[in-house]
Design a protein around this motif. Structure first.
Motif, PDB file in Angstrom:
ATOM      1  N   ALA A  20      28.437  41.554  45.657  1.00 31.49           N
ATOM      2  CA  ALA A  20      27.546  42.693  45.855  1.00 31.49           C
ATOM      3  C   ALA A  20      27.876  43.540  47.062  1.00 31.49           C
ATOM      4  O   ALA A  20      27.653  44.894  46.795  1.00 31.49           O
ATOM      5  N   VAL A  21      28.298  42.939  48.194  1.00 32.94           N
ATOM      6  CA  VAL A  21      28.724  43.850  49.242  1.00 32.94           C
ATOM      7  C   VAL A  21      30.020  44.878  48.598  1.00 32.94           C
ATOM      8  O   VAL A  21      30.115  45.839  49.147  1.00 32.94           O
ATOM      9  N   ARG A  22      30.896  44.163  47.844  1.00 32.46           N
ATOM     10  CA  ARG A  22      32.125  44.843  47.492  1.00 32.46           C
ATOM     11  C   ARG A  22      31.646  46.112  46.624  1.00 32.46           C
ATOM     12  O   ARG A  22      32.186  47.194  46.691  1.00 32.46           O
ATOM     13  N   VAL A  23      30.590  45.655  45.711  1.00 31.79           N
ATOM     14  CA  VAL A  23      30.134  46.691  44.715  1.00 31.79           C
ATOM     15  C   VAL A  23      29.440  47.852  45.736  1.00 31.79           C
ATOM     16  O   VAL A  23      29.840  49.215  45.308  1.00 31.79           O
ATOM     17  N   ARG A  24      28.558  47.449  46.478  1.00 30.95           N
ATOM     18  CA  ARG A  24      27.913  48.445  47.264  1.00 30.95           C
ATOM     19  C   ARG A  24      28.952  49.641  48.207  1.00 30.95           C
ATOM     20  O   ARG A  24      28.642  50.475  48.192  1.00 30.95           O
ATOM     21  N   ALA A  25      29.768  48.700  48.694  1.00 29.51           N
ATOM     22  CA  ALA A  25      30.911  49.418  49.646  1.00 29.51           C
ATOM     23  C   ALA A  25      31.512  50.428  48.661  1.00 29.51           C
ATOM     24  O   ALA A  25      31.729  51.739  48.980  1.00 29.51           O
ATOM     25  N   THR A  26      32.136  49.977  47.609  1.00 33.50           N
ATOM     26  CA  THR A  26      32.914  50.827  46.478  1.00 33.50           C
ATOM     27  C   THR A  26      31.883  51.926  46.102  1.00 33.50           C
ATOM     28  O   THR A  26      32.224  53.090  46.109  1.00 33.50           O
ATOM     29  N   VAL A  27      30.402  52.021  45.593  1.00 37.30           N
ATOM     30  CA  VAL A  27      29.661  52.954  45.450  1.00 37.30           C
ATOM     31  C   VAL A  27      29.442  53.880  46.410  1.00 37.30           C
ATOM     32  O   VAL A  27      29.463  55.202  46.391  1.00 37.30           O
ATOM     33  N   VAL A 187      38.327  46.788  50.089  1.00 39.22           N
ATOM     34  CA  VAL A 187      37.240  45.670  50.421  1.00 39.22           C
ATOM     35  C   VAL A 187      37.234  44.357  50.044  1.00 39.22           C
ATOM     36  O   VAL A 187      36.798  43.619  50.800  1.00 39.22           O
ATOM     37  N   GLY A 188      37.960  44.193  49.007  1.00 40.16           N
ATOM     38  CA  GLY A 188      38.161  42.970  48.364  1.00 40.16           C
ATOM     39  C   GLY A 188      39.082  42.145  49.423  1.00 40.16           C
ATOM     40  O   GLY A 188      38.818  41.040  49.832  1.00 40.16           O
ATOM     41  N   ARG A 189      39.993  42.637  49.767  1.00 41.93           N
ATOM     42  CA  ARG A 189      41.270  41.966  50.701  1.00 41.93           C
ATOM     43  C   ARG A 189      40.426  41.689  52.009  1.00 41.93           C
ATOM     44  O   ARG A 189      40.515  40.894  52.716  1.00 41.93           O
ATOM     45  N   ALA A 190      39.621  42.762  52.593  1.00 37.23           N
ATOM     46  CA  ALA A 190      39.012  42.831  53.832  1.00 37.23           C
ATOM     47  C   ALA A 190      37.693  41.569  53.793  1.00 37.23           C
ATOM     48  O   ALA A 190      37.718  40.512  54.671  1.00 37.23           O
ATOM     49  N   VAL A 194      37.521  38.050  55.622  1.00 31.95           N
ATOM     50  CA  VAL A 194      36.338  37.544  56.310  1.00 31.95           C
ATOM     51  C   VAL A 194      36.002  36.258  55.807  1.00 31.95           C
ATOM     52  O   VAL A 194      35.452  35.471  56.611  1.00 31.95           O
ATOM     53  N   ALA A 195      35.902  36.041  54.651  1.00 31.33           N
ATOM     54  CA  ALA A 195      35.530  34.734  54.015  1.00 31.33           C
ATOM     55  C   ALA A 195      36.448  33.458  54.495  1.00 31.33           C
ATOM     56  O   ALA A 195      36.162  32.446  54.812  1.00 31.33           O
ATOM     57  N   ARG A 196      37.710  33.801  54.733  1.00 35.25           N
ATOM     58  CA  ARG A 196      38.669  32.923  55.181  1.00 35.25           C
ATOM     59  C   ARG A 196      38.548  32.507  56.498  1.00 35.25           C
ATOM     60  O   ARG A 196      38.423  31.519  57.061  1.00 35.25           O
ATOM     61  N   ALA A 197      38.029  33.595  57.287  1.00 36.74           N
ATOM     62  CA  ALA A 197      37.877  33.557  58.904  1.00 36.74           C
ATOM     63  C   ALA A 197      36.464  32.833  59.060  1.00 36.74           C
ATOM     64  O   ALA A 197      36.408  31.826  59.716  1.00 36.74           O
ATOM     65  N   GLU A 198      35.545  32.931  58.064  1.00 31.20           N
ATOM     66  CA  GLU A 198      34.285  32.247  58.253  1.00 31.20           C
ATOM     67  C   GLU A 198      34.629  30.852  57.832  1.00 31.20           C
ATOM     68  O   GLU A 198      33.911  30.032  58.786  1.00 31.20           O
TER      69      GLU A 198
END
Length: 422
Positions: A20-27, A187-190, A194-198
């Protein structure tokens, strides 16, 4: 619900949130880019139309001014001529609008425009279906006030702006699609980082909590036994247990603080200075001989080498490598240090233990990684020693690699650091 199912559901919810974050950022990015492109496109079209119209207007004014100068020179009103009858006309008008003279292509036509000197307008003419841009220039023939009109075909301006407009209309969706694709990928890479860091942070906190909980639980268990059975408790044994676990906790906390400094790029904040690395290696070899009398520690291959950096951090690097080798060695540990040339120093620490599988040689430098959980815990290892080695080496612009010892058939760790003469 089982723990595995709960973990799977939590992971799915997390993935949905990331999506959802990825979609919103892209939009948001696509909308922002679309607004910017539309604004830029409108500005481009308006600017282009204005610039081309000004060029046509300037050319018409220059031609009309030439005719006006001839009239004011006292030569009378000439019969004006044009080089492109389909694209230009000339008329000389009296104050009441009467045509005094005209080019052949509009001869016999009434005044095609009524303009004051200095004015301009777009007017329809019998010469073309498209409007002409007409400019008026004043002239005086004796006591008579005249107006010279020069009209130019402005269809080129319209065609150019239409062409640019269509190109923008075609290119805008393509640019938006490219922007959307680039944003989606970026955004997907970022988000993956972030997911790996978390995930790494959660693992780090979980493992650190577990490591700290273990000595606390040990101390508590012995203390509860001593309180429940004071007649059978041994104060010396209890004190020894508490001391051992306190030392274990202190080392773990020190390791965690050092790694926290590494995360903040603060390992070398105290300053860099020349350090004799051979002194640190020989001191660690001597310490291992005293701590493990049955272990053969070979330091004959240690030569003089100097690096620039933090002496305490480098001492920790050497000690962690030595302790790791001693923990896994069967009978022998070997140190080697030499100038590798080209401004680099190479430190090698080997043991005759079971070695490290090829698939695990990169993972051993991760935090809280143990290839043998039971043995590492029993020996007091926290799984942070080699992670600290990697962080200290990187902070000194060096690197560390794990491999196989050719002479001892165990593990081989090679640290390469810039020499002080670099």
């Amino acid at each position: 619900m089982t723990g595995e199912a709960h973990k799977r559901m939590t992971g799915e919810r997390y993935e949905r949130r990331l999506r959802a974050v990825r979609v919103r950022a892209t939009v948001v990015v696509v909308l922002a880019v679309a607004l910017a492109l539309v604004a830029a496109g409108v500005g481009l079209v308006v600017g282009l139309r204005t610039e081309l119209s000004d060029d046509v207007r300037d050319a018409a004014r220059a031609r009309a001014s030439d005719v006006a100068r001839v009239i004011e020179a006292g030569r009378g009103v000439p019969a004006p001529t044009v080089t492109a009858p389909d694209e230009e006309f000339l008329q000389v008008l009296a104050a009441d609008g009467t045509v005094v003279a005209a080019s052949e292509n509009v001869e016999g036509q009434p005044a095609l425009a009524r303009l004051d000197p200095g004015g301009s307008a777009s007017v329809d003419t019998p010469l073309d279906d498209d409007p002409f841009l007409v400019v008026a220039v004043g002239a005086r023939d004796g006591g008579r006030e005249l107006v010279v009109l020069d009209g130019r075909d402005a269809s080129g301006v319209t065609e150019a702006t239409h062409t640019v407009t269509w190109l923008l209309l075609i290119g805008l969706p393509v640019l938006l699609a490219l922007a959307a694709a680039a944003t989606w990928i970026a955004v997907g890479r970022a988000l993956r980082r972030v997911a790996r860091a978390e995930a790494a942070q959660r693992r780090f906190v979980s493992d650190a909590s577990h490591e700290l909980r273990s000595p606390v639980a040990t101390v508590r268990q012995h203390a509860e036994v001593a309180l429940a059975h004071p007649e059978r408790s041994d104060t010396g044994s209890l004190a020894g247990t508490v001391l051992d676990e306190a030392v274990r906790m202190q080392r773990l906390v020190d390791d965690l603080l050092l790694l926290a400094r590494a995360d903040e790029n603060a390992l070398l904040r105290a300053g860099r200075r020349p350090v004799d690395l051979d002194d640190l290696v020989l001191a660690e070899a001597g310490r291992l001989r005293s701590a493990s009398p049955g272990l053969r520690v070979d330091s004959t291959a240690v030569g003089a080498a100097r690096v620039t950096g933090d002496a305490e951090a480098l001492r920790r690097l050497v000690r962690n490598l030595g302790e790791n080798a001693a923990r896994h060695a069967r009978a022998r540990v070997a140190f080697a240090l030499a100038d590798a040339g080209d401004g680099w120093v190479r430190l090698v620490v080997e043991d005759d233990g079971p070695g490290i599988p090829a698939t695990e040689r990169a993972r051993v430098f991760d935090r809280f990684v143990r290839l043998d959980e039971a043995r590492a815990r029993g020996a007091g290892g926290s799984g942070l020693g080699l992670a600290i080695v990697a962080e200290v080496a990187a902070a000194h612009r060096g690197r560390v690699e794990a491999g196989v010892s050719e002479g001892l058939d165990g593990a081989r760790f090679t640290v390469v650091l810039p020499s002080a003469e670099e």
